[in-house]
Write a protein that holds these residues in place. Sequence first.
Motif, PDB file in Angstrom:
ATOM      1  N   SER A  69       1.355 -24.352 -37.819  1.00 44.23           N
ATOM      2  CA  SER A  69       1.080 -24.221 -36.390  1.00 44.23           C
ATOM      3  C   SER A  69       0.824 -22.758 -36.044  1.00 44.23           C
ATOM      4  N   VAL A  70       0.457 -22.519 -34.792  1.00 41.00           N
ATOM      5  CA  VAL A  70       0.251 -21.145 -34.333  1.00 41.00           C
ATOM      6  C   VAL A  70       1.559 -20.361 -34.421  1.00 41.00           C
ATOM      7  N   VAL A  71       2.704 -21.054 -34.301  1.00 45.15           N
ATOM      8  CA  VAL A  71       4.010 -20.392 -34.429  1.00 45.15           C
ATOM      9  C   VAL A  71       4.212 -19.885 -35.854  1.00 45.15           C
ATOM     10  N   SER A  72       3.778 -20.663 -36.831  1.00 54.38           N
ATOM     11  CA  SER A  72       3.916 -20.271 -38.241  1.00 54.38           C
ATOM     12  C   SER A  72       3.179 -18.962 -38.497  1.00 54.38           C
ATOM     13  N   PHE A  73       1.914 -18.916 -38.059  1.00 54.40           N
ATOM     14  CA  PHE A  73       1.109 -17.718 -38.259  1.00 54.40           C
ATOM     15  C   PHE A  73       1.672 -16.535 -37.463  1.00 54.40           C
ATOM     16  N   THR A  74       2.089 -16.801 -36.249  1.00 52.85           N
ATOM     17  CA  THR A  74       2.574 -15.715 -35.385  1.00 52.85           C
ATOM     18  C   THR A  74       3.872 -15.111 -35.920  1.00 52.85           C
ATOM     19  N   SER A  75       4.701 -15.921 -36.567  1.00 49.06           N
ATOM     20  CA  SER A  75       5.942 -15.403 -37.160  1.00 49.06           C
ATOM     21  C   SER A  75       5.637 -14.363 -38.231  1.00 49.06           C
ATOM     22  N   THR A 105      -0.267 -10.910 -27.723  1.00 47.75           N
ATOM     23  CA  THR A 105       0.692  -9.903 -27.262  1.00 47.75           C
ATOM     24  C   THR A 105       1.362  -9.196 -28.434  1.00 47.75           C
ATOM     25  N   VAL A 106       1.650  -9.950 -29.514  1.00 49.61           N
ATOM     26  CA  VAL A 106       2.265  -9.341 -30.704  1.00 49.61           C
ATOM     27  C   VAL A 106       1.328  -8.309 -31.314  1.00 49.61           C
ATOM     28  N   LEU A 107       0.073  -8.657 -31.510  1.00 53.98           N
ATOM     29  CA  LEU A 107      -0.877  -7.711 -32.097  1.00 53.98           C
ATOM     30  C   LEU A 107      -1.143  -6.544 -31.143  1.00 53.98           C
ATOM     31  N   PHE A 124      -6.862  -6.407 -25.394  1.00 52.30           N
ATOM     32  CA  PHE A 124      -6.351  -6.833 -24.089  1.00 52.30           C
ATOM     33  C   PHE A 124      -7.465  -7.480 -23.260  1.00 52.30           C
ATOM     34  N   ASP A 125      -8.651  -6.878 -23.282  1.00 49.98           N
ATOM     35  CA  ASP A 125      -9.783  -7.425 -22.522  1.00 49.98           C
ATOM     36  C   ASP A 125     -10.242  -8.774 -23.073  1.00 49.98           C
ATOM     37  N   GLU A 126     -10.006  -9.005 -24.385  1.00 42.41           N
ATOM     38  CA  GLU A 126     -10.417 -10.272 -25.007  1.00 42.41           C
ATOM     39  C   GLU A 126      -9.411 -11.394 -24.764  1.00 42.41           C
ATOM     40  N   MET A 127      -8.228 -11.042 -24.315  1.00 45.08           N
ATOM     41  CA  MET A 127      -7.177 -12.055 -24.155  1.00 45.08           C
ATOM     42  C   MET A 127      -7.582 -13.088 -23.107  1.00 45.08           C
ATOM     43  N   PRO A 128      -7.523 -14.374 -23.456  1.00 43.60           N
ATOM     44  CA  PRO A 128      -7.896 -15.408 -22.479  1.00 43.60           C
ATOM     45  C   PRO A 128      -6.876 -15.556 -21.355  1.00 43.60           C
ATOM     46  N   ASP A 129      -5.625 -15.214 -21.657  1.00 43.47           N
ATOM     47  CA  ASP A 129      -4.557 -15.371 -20.663  1.00 43.47           C
ATOM     48  C   ASP A 129      -3.702 -14.114 -20.672  1.00 43.47           C
ATOM     49  N   LYS A 130      -3.864 -13.296 -19.642  1.00 47.98           N
ATOM     50  CA  LYS A 130      -3.119 -12.037 -19.559  1.00 47.98           C
ATOM     51  C   LYS A 130      -1.911 -12.243 -18.648  1.00 47.98           C
ATOM     52  N   VAL A 132       2.149 -11.338 -17.368  1.00 49.81           N
ATOM     53  CA  VAL A 132       2.777 -10.099 -16.937  1.00 49.81           C
ATOM     54  C   VAL A 132       3.335  -9.312 -18.118  1.00 49.81           C
ATOM     55  N   VAL A 133       3.733  -9.997 -19.198  1.00 48.53           N
ATOM     56  CA  VAL A 133       4.262  -9.312 -20.390  1.00 48.53           C
ATOM     57  C   VAL A 133       3.171  -8.481 -21.056  1.00 48.53           C
ATOM     58  N   ALA A 134       1.977  -9.084 -21.237  1.00 48.58           N
ATOM     59  CA  ALA A 134       0.871  -8.371 -21.865  1.00 48.58           C
ATOM     60  C   ALA A 134       0.422  -7.194 -21.006  1.00 48.58           C
ATOM     61  N   ARG A 135       0.342  -7.409 -19.705  1.00 54.43           N
ATOM     62  CA  ARG A 135      -0.095  -6.338 -18.808  1.00 54.43           C
ATOM     63  C   ARG A 135       0.907  -5.178 -18.822  1.00 54.43           C
ATOM     64  N   THR A 136       2.179  -5.518 -18.834  1.00 55.28           N
ATOM     65  CA  THR A 136       3.203  -4.471 -18.859  1.00 55.28           C
ATOM     66  C   THR A 136       3.172  -3.712 -20.181  1.00 55.28           C
ATOM     67  N   ALA A 137       2.940  -4.433 -21.276  1.00 60.02           N
ATOM     68  CA  ALA A 137       2.834  -3.773 -22.586  1.00 60.02           C
ATOM     69  C   ALA A 137       1.678  -2.776 -22.597  1.00 60.02           C
ATOM     70  N   MET A 138       0.522  -3.190 -22.050  1.00 65.38           N
ATOM     71  CA  MET A 138      -0.649  -2.310 -22.010  1.00 65.38           C
ATOM     72  C   MET A 138      -0.370  -1.095 -21.122  1.00 65.38           C
ATOM     73  N   LEU A 139       0.279  -1.329 -20.003  1.00 64.26           N
ATOM     74  CA  LEU A 139       0.644  -0.248 -19.084  1.00 64.26           C
ATOM     75  C   LEU A 139       1.547   0.774 -19.798  1.00 64.26           C
ATOM     76  N   SER A 140       2.559   0.278 -20.515  1.00 58.67           N
ATOM     77  CA  SER A 140       3.482   1.161 -21.239  1.00 58.67           C
ATOM     78  C   SER A 140       2.756   1.951 -22.321  1.00 58.67           C
ATOM     79  N   GLY A 141       1.792   1.290 -22.978  1.00 56.89           N
ATOM     80  CA  GLY A 141       1.011   1.980 -24.001  1.00 56.89           C
ATOM     81  C   GLY A 141       0.230   3.149 -23.430  1.00 56.89           C
ATOM     82  N   TYR A 142      -0.393   2.931 -22.279  1.00 61.65           N
ATOM     83  CA  TYR A 142      -1.089   4.024 -21.611  1.00 61.65           C
ATOM     84  C   TYR A 142      -0.128   5.178 -21.291  1.00 61.65           C
ATOM     85  N   CYS A 143       1.052   4.837 -20.799  1.00 61.34           N
ATOM     86  CA  CYS A 143       2.034   5.869 -20.443  1.00 61.34           C
ATOM     87  C   CYS A 143       2.457   6.675 -21.666  1.00 61.34           C
TER      88      CYS A 143
END
Length: 664
Positions: A69-75, A105-107, A124-130, A132-143
């Motif tokens: 499953s997608v969980v297997s690969f994501t682990s 979000t992991v990658l 981030f721009d390619e993500m089909p579903d952004k 709040v976790v992904a957006r916050t991660a990107m924000l922190s990366g910029y900071c």
Amino acid sequence: MPLRTTASYNALIAGYFRNHLPDAALGLFHRMPSRDLGSYNALIAGLSLRRHTLPDAAAALASIPLPPSVVSFTSLLRGYVRHGLLADAIRLFHQMPERNHVTYTVLLGGFLDAGRVNEARKLFDEMPDKDVVARTAMLSGYCQAGRITEARALFDEMPKRNVVSWTAMISGYAQNGKVILARKLFEVMPDRNEVSWTAMLVGYIQAGHVEDAEDLFNAMPDHPVAACNAMMVGFGQHGMVDAAKAMFERMCARDDGTWSAMIKVYEQNEFLMEALSTFREMLCRGIRPNYTSFISILTVCAALATADYGRELHAAMLRCSFDTDVFAVSALITMYIKCGNLDKAKRVFNMFEPKDVVMWNSMITGYAQHGLGEEALGIFDDLRLARMAPDGITYIGVLTACSYTGKVKEGREIFNSMGMNSSIRLGAAHYSCMVDLLGRAGLVDEALDLINNMPVEPDAIIWGALMGACRMHKNAEIAEVAAKKLLELEPGSAGPYVLLSHIYTSTGRWEDASDMRKFISSRNLNKSPGCSWIEYNKMVHLFTSGDVLSHPEHAIILNMLEELDGLLMESGYSADGSFVLHDVDEEQKAQSLRYHSERQAVAYGLLKVPAGMPIRVMKNLRVCGDCHSAIKLITKITSREIILRDANRFHHFKDGLCSCRDYW
């Protein structure tokens, strides 16, 4: 359990892995009567926790009898990202038959952790579903990358913000020196939690606004452990040791960060014995040391040269698995070097792979401090053969080795080669090494010419190196020039004038020496008292020049000093009165020299350290020349080895000789 389901097996496997029991988890997995996809996912996730079992995790993914499953690969993806194997993570990501927002979000986090912000933004721009976790991660990366304007733009665009998003933006402002903007944003937050308050508190502390931090701390509705720890760190950075200690003692609950913070406060403010006792208390209470406390206490052991305790600390590092961290191992190597145990440092160095330039620098500097110029140059050659790029610190270590061993030709060649290396910028520290090298070799005029023609402004260290050379070669004329420059740079220091007074004394200019002492007294200049210390039975025994009676065992120390005096006289020793600043008779000079701090420490070591073991003495200033001669004779008379670390280097005394060959 009367009935064990596959789900219960899966839960126990995951629990074993989380509690660092991989063998138990694997044994249970292989004993399972039946397995489902969740069993394999638990196995992959567990094996991905440790870098060296990642290949086994990949093999487990490939061996799943059911469609993964997608969980297997994501682990597995999470494991690659966790251990910094970004290339493997990207390859796996593109091989995945399907992805969800967690996968992205992991990658995304992997790119941001590696500082690859532009690639993270593309993903981030390619993500089909952004969410709040992904957006916050990107924000922190910029900071973290200092791109605070882009972070704020993303923050303003967010359709939904939670307290984590607000806190990330506040932290970003604070981390980038915009503490006023951080406070303004903090004031308009719709909701605050402990993390928000602590983030603002840390922002003030990082900006050096300890008073604002204290006001905010007092205004907090609650005082979580993290906030108290941060406040202690802030107090420590401003030398407020008593305030930090009071905070520590008031805390009802403490975590490993609390103990680490208190140890760091003591260490950075040179309360070394207090740092050591706090670390011991932490261990006695069963608190597992964290990374920061290990680094702090290694620094303390290095400063005090507490070799026995340092060895115990090494064992504790092995138990806590910090021996795999390159920075911790570099600190361990430095500790062994400063304790005078160069062989142990070399063994640790040889065992560790891969080495970084900091570790190589530790060994080069170590050999330099021990007066082993050939060995230091050999390590420098090995570094280059390993295709490791030397940095500015590397060259300081190599030039210091040349200076301490009189290798003027080699030092000149290395210094000149630096000018042709575009990646290395010649700084004041490198010129200081060259001034020291030339000065020690008696080329004092050439050293002064180098200072006068160097492209960077000479600092106090450079003039101090010239001053030391003037003392060595009794050049009062240039010493006066250096002393005048040092007064301009460090008006509150007595060091250069004490040296100048020594030079006047050694050349018989007693009236000038007396005038200099009066000048020091009239200006209220700070003079560091000479002190030496020795570790015995896991205790540090401190001795101050001229003050024998302060030690509880002063009676036997005085007897040993008198006995040594007699033995020295029989061996032809004659006290060198030039190292006494006052114009007194020879008997008084000999009496003064007898009670120098290093002589007291050696006497105590002869009384306490078992025969066959080296006596290790530390001194805060440069070893006295007369004591240097006396200690050489003492090793011959007593058949003992004495290792003395002064403010500059190590002296290994044995059989009437010193490793420095009297070139120091």
